[in-house]
Scaffold this active site. Structure first.
Site, PDB file in Angstrom:
ATOM      1  N   HIS A 104      -9.460   1.613   4.837  1.00 56.82           N
ATOM      2  CA  HIS A 104      -8.189   1.785   5.555  1.00 56.82           C
ATOM      3  C   HIS A 104      -8.401   2.768   6.718  1.00 56.82           C
ATOM      4  O   HIS A 104      -9.159   3.720   6.596  1.00 56.82           O
ATOM      5  CB  HIS A 104      -7.095   2.306   4.602  1.00 56.82           C
ATOM      6  CG  HIS A 104      -5.733   2.204   5.218  1.00 56.82           C
ATOM      7  ND1 HIS A 104      -5.263   3.116   6.129  1.00 56.82           N
ATOM      8  CD2 HIS A 104      -4.751   1.274   5.079  1.00 56.82           C
ATOM      9  CE1 HIS A 104      -4.048   2.749   6.523  1.00 56.82           C
ATOM     10  NE2 HIS A 104      -3.715   1.636   5.893  1.00 56.82           N
ATOM     11  N   GLY A 109       2.912   2.398  10.722  1.00 62.67           N
ATOM     12  CA  GLY A 109       3.900   3.456  10.538  1.00 62.67           C
ATOM     13  C   GLY A 109       4.626   3.841  11.813  1.00 62.67           C
ATOM     14  O   GLY A 109       5.308   4.859  11.869  1.00 62.67           O
ATOM     15  N   SER A 142       3.737  -2.070  10.230  1.00 64.17           N
ATOM     16  CA  SER A 142       5.185  -2.173  10.414  1.00 64.17           C
ATOM     17  C   SER A 142       5.741  -3.565  10.074  1.00 64.17           C
ATOM     18  O   SER A 142       6.674  -4.056  10.701  1.00 64.17           O
ATOM     19  CB  SER A 142       5.588  -1.780  11.840  1.00 64.17           C
ATOM     20  OG  SER A 142       5.183  -0.459  12.130  1.00 64.17           O
ATOM     21  N   LYS A 171       0.144   4.222  -0.243  1.00 65.40           N
ATOM     22  CA  LYS A 171      -0.472   5.426   0.341  1.00 65.40           C
ATOM     23  C   LYS A 171      -0.208   6.605  -0.593  1.00 65.40           C
ATOM     24  O   LYS A 171      -0.191   6.424  -1.809  1.00 65.40           O
ATOM     25  CB  LYS A 171       0.027   5.651   1.768  1.00 65.40           C
ATOM     26  CG  LYS A 171      -0.131   4.384   2.615  1.00 65.40           C
ATOM     27  CD  LYS A 171       0.118   4.572   4.073  1.00 65.40           C
ATOM     28  CE  LYS A 171      -0.109   3.243   4.794  1.00 65.40           C
ATOM     29  NZ  LYS A 171       0.019   3.334   6.239  1.00 65.40           N
ATOM     30  N   GLU A 181      -6.714   5.109   7.785  1.00 71.21           N
ATOM     31  CA  GLU A 181      -6.434   6.513   7.456  1.00 71.21           C
ATOM     32  C   GLU A 181      -7.631   7.154   6.760  1.00 71.21           C
ATOM     33  O   GLU A 181      -7.921   8.339   6.962  1.00 71.21           O
ATOM     34  CB  GLU A 181      -5.158   6.595   6.597  1.00 71.21           C
ATOM     35  CG  GLU A 181      -3.920   6.304   7.445  1.00 71.21           C
ATOM     36  CD  GLU A 181      -2.774   5.640   6.708  1.00 71.21           C
ATOM     37  OE1 GLU A 181      -2.740   5.654   5.460  1.00 71.21           O
ATOM     38  OE2 GLU A 181      -1.890   5.083   7.401  1.00 71.21           O
ATOM     39  N   GLU A 199      -5.286  -4.512  10.658  1.00 73.62           N
ATOM     40  CA  GLU A 199      -4.250  -3.491  10.841  1.00 73.62           C
ATOM     41  C   GLU A 199      -4.494  -2.735  12.145  1.00 73.62           C
ATOM     42  O   GLU A 199      -5.277  -1.784  12.171  1.00 73.62           O
ATOM     43  CB  GLU A 199      -4.287  -2.495   9.672  1.00 73.62           C
ATOM     44  CG  GLU A 199      -4.002  -3.125   8.323  1.00 73.62           C
ATOM     45  CD  GLU A 199      -3.407  -2.112   7.348  1.00 73.62           C
ATOM     46  OE1 GLU A 199      -2.422  -2.469   6.687  1.00 73.62           O
ATOM     47  OE2 GLU A 199      -3.902  -0.967   7.258  1.00 73.62           O
ATOM     48  N   ASN A 222       0.877  -1.179   0.000  1.00 74.41           N
ATOM     49  CA  ASN A 222       0.000   0.000   0.000  1.00 74.41           C
ATOM     50  C   ASN A 222       0.910   1.222   0.000  1.00 74.41           C
ATOM     51  O   ASN A 222       1.478   1.567   1.036  1.00 74.41           O
ATOM     52  CB  ASN A 222      -0.898  -0.023   1.241  1.00 74.41           C
ATOM     53  CG  ASN A 222      -1.733   1.252   1.351  1.00 74.41           C
ATOM     54  OD1 ASN A 222      -1.784   2.061   0.421  1.00 74.41           O
ATOM     55  ND2 ASN A 222      -2.377   1.442   2.489  1.00 74.41           N
TER      56      ASN A 222
HETATM   57  P1  13P Z   1       3.199   0.389   7.602  1.00 73.96           P
HETATM   58  O1  13P Z   1       3.669  -0.913   7.010  1.00 73.96           O
HETATM   59  O2  13P Z   1       3.952   1.574   7.096  1.00 73.96           O
HETATM   60  O3  13P Z   1       3.121   0.324   9.105  1.00 73.96           O
HETATM   61  O4  13P Z   1       1.686   0.609   7.073  1.00 73.96           O
HETATM   62  C1  13P Z   1       0.773  -0.414   7.208  1.00 73.96           C
HETATM   63  C2  13P Z   1      -0.442  -0.028   6.453  1.00 73.96           C
HETATM   64  O5  13P Z   1      -1.176   0.866   6.847  1.00 73.96           O
HETATM   65  C3  13P Z   1      -0.728  -0.745   5.199  1.00 73.96           C
HETATM   66  O6  13P Z   1      -2.004  -0.472   4.747  1.00 73.96           O
END
Ligand code: 13P
Length: 248
Positions: free
Chosen positions: A94, A172, A212, A11, A96, A166, A9
């Site tokens: 997601h 992150g 992560s 982002k 976010e 997640e 992803n």
């Molecule tokens: P990270 O791997 O950067 O922690 O992000 C995970 C994520 O949100 C994937 O959709």
């Protein structure tokens, strides 16, 4: 047996030049594998990635879509538009988008239904935040999300669905859920699906862990019984890290 599924992803990252370099390098290093692989990229890079990955097994996904097919929805992209590009997957819900873009279980459900009427397979994200985990409520939060998000979906839909667990506190942050914590929740999600749709469907649903995940912890996570794959943020931006996870 479920096929392992590793999806990146990106982002809101990658310029056009960076996306091109990444895709060419991934194509070169990618080899025949039993792992299903996809990159979920910003809309503007989707066609580019489809073109570069043509003739390979690397799939391409979007990170969102609208549930209506067309109309006065400024800034939105519809499922038929993504189908025209031959897009394979679409991330939905997601954390976010739930936090910054007013995504609710209701809109997530509408988007899942629209995607299941198309050729594009959804990757549904669920997960609790740190306060909810500290309060010991993580299982009930995730259960409520899964039940609301899947409302009205058929057994056939859910067999083809990917759910990414997640935990928001692990995204992150460098703070990965332990393999045991991730497994416990992925097993819980499979139990919820089994209660709703029966064991045969629950055995088919792909459940990923995201948060992560990197080459150094992918093997331990992927060895867990109910973790079938990963949804990878930061580590999907570097070809060697992403390949390291694919080669878990
Ligand atoms: P990270 O791997 O950067 O922690 O992000 C995970 C994520 O949100 C994937 O959709």
């Amino acid at each position: 047996m479920r096929t392992p599924f590793i999806a990146g992803n990106w982002k809101m990252n990658m310029s056009r030049a960076e996306a091109t370099d990444f895709a060419n390098a991934l194509k070169e290093k990618y080899h025949d594998t039993d792992v299903r692989t996809a990159i979920c990229a910003p809309f503007v890079h989707l066609e580019l990635l489809k073109n570069i990955f043509e003739g390979t097994d690397i799939k391409v996904g979007a990170q969102n879509c609208h549930f209506e097919d067309s109309g006065a929805f400024t800034g939105e992209v519809s499922v038929p538009m993504l189908e025209e590009l031959g897009i394979d997957y679409c991330i939905i819900g997601h954390s976010e988008r739930r936090e910054y873009n007013n995504e609710t279980d209701e809109t997530v459900n509408l988007k899942l239904k629209r995607l299941f009427a198309s050729s594009i397979l959804p990757i549904l994200c669920v997960g609790e935040n740190l306060d909810q985990r500290d309060a010991g409520k993580e299982k009930e939060i995730v259960e409520a999300q899964v039940k609301a998000d899947l409302e009205g979906l058929t057994a056939e839909n859910v067999s083809a669905l990917t759910i990414a667990y997640e935990p928001i506190w692990a995204i992150g942050t460098g703070r990965t859920a332990s393999p045991e914590q991730a497994e416990e929740m992925c097993a819980h999600i499979r139990d919820i699906i089994s209660d709703l749709y029966g064991d045969a469907v629950a055995c088919e649903t792909t459940i990923q862990y995201g948060g992560s995940m990197k080459p150094g912890n992918a093997t331990e996570l992927m060895n867990m019984e109910n973790i079938d794959g990963g949804l990878i943020g930061g580590a999907s931006l570097k070809v060697d890290d992403f390949m390291g996870i694919i080669n878990f």
